[in-house]
Design an enzyme around this catalytic site. Structure first.
Site, PDB file in Angstrom:
ATOM      1  N   CYS A  73       0.805  -1.216   0.000  1.00 40.91           N
ATOM      2  CA  CYS A  73       0.000   0.000   0.000  1.00 40.91           C
ATOM      3  C   CYS A  73       0.841   1.270   0.000  1.00 40.91           C
ATOM      4  CB  CYS A  73      -0.938   0.020   1.209  1.00 40.91           C
ATOM      5  SG  CYS A  73      -0.059   0.057   2.784  1.00 40.91           S
ATOM      6  N   ASP A  96       2.373   2.569   2.505  1.00 39.11           N
ATOM      7  CA  ASP A  96       2.379   3.245   3.797  1.00 39.11           C
ATOM      8  C   ASP A  96       3.660   2.942   4.561  1.00 39.11           C
ATOM      9  OD1 ASP A  96      -0.086   4.239   3.220  1.00 39.11           O
ATOM     10  OD2 ASP A  96      -1.193   2.746   4.346  1.00 39.11           O
ATOM     11  N   CYS A 113      -1.997  -3.401   8.521  1.00 37.40           N
ATOM     12  CA  CYS A 113      -1.711  -2.093   9.118  1.00 37.40           C
ATOM     13  C   CYS A 113      -1.098  -2.268  10.502  1.00 37.40           C
ATOM     14  CB  CYS A 113      -2.989  -1.259   9.220  1.00 37.40           C
ATOM     15  SG  CYS A 113      -3.982  -1.211   7.724  1.00 37.40           S
TER      16      CYS A 113
HETATM   17 FE1  FES Z   1      -1.516   0.053   4.391  1.00 39.38          FE
HETATM   18 FE2  FES Z   1      -3.109   0.616   6.449  1.00 39.38          FE
HETATM   19  S1  FES Z   1      -3.686   0.433   4.341  1.00 39.38           S
HETATM   20  S2  FES Z   1      -0.967   0.397   6.465  1.00 39.38           S
END
Ligand code: FES
Length: 168
Positions: A36, A38, A109
């Site tokens: 993602c 992140d 996450c």
């Molecule tokens: Fe990737 Fe939450 S969607 S860390």
């Protein structure tokens, strides 16, 4: 996503705890999710109490979703006073237990938070067997520095910003 989960995440990110760079940290761990894009960075400060090394305080920065921010906030509170070994034995779901049962799409996450913590607790160990999701466990000191200095090729994470949208 269940309403309960959504509300708990919202409650947690409304006033996130321990968010920000810790300039006098003893350890830093940073990880990013290739899935993602992140990222989470965690700082730890230790102290010795009754002859035992424990986590005195922890802070984080997250360039990620609300769940990652909420989980990191909860985790930095939960690990205070724990030994490095105790903290290392906690799973992502334990670190974010106050969020309740996680939807399947949000499990990674809390895994990101767990990985950032493990990276900070044992950067040498992490360096000897890096995971595909790990970016760096050392400087630069702030997460935004990492984003500015790491090329996508080096970090394994490609960040794409869209006009008029901020990452969340
Ligand atoms: Fe990737 Fe939450 S969607 S860390």
């Amino acid at each position: 996503m269940s309403e309960d989960f959504h509300k708990r995440v919202e409650d947690s990110i409304r006033n996130p705890k321990n968010m920000g760079e810790m300039t006098d940290a003893d350890a830093i761990g940073t990880v990013g999710s290739p899935g993602c894009g992140d990222m989470v960075r965690m700082w730890l400060k230790y102290k010795v109490e009754n002859g035992q090394k424990i986590i005195d305080k922890a802070s984080f920065q997250s360039f990620g979703c609300e769940t990652a921010i909420a989980a990191a906030s909860l985790a930095t509170e939960l690990i205070r006073g724990k030994t490095p070994e105790e903290a290392a034995n906690m799973s992502g779901s334990e670190l974010a237990a106050d969020l309740g049962p996680l939807p399947p799409t949000k499990i990674h996450c809390t895994q990101l938070v767990e990985d950032a913590l493990r990276s900070a607790l044992a950067p040498g160990k992490e360096a000897s067997k890096p995971t595909s999701s790990e970016i760096k466990a050392d400087s630069p000191s702030s997460l935004i520095d990492s984003l500015n200095s790491d090329s996508p090729k080096e970090s394994g994470v490609k960040l794409v910003f869209l006009d008029n949208e901020s990452p969340s």
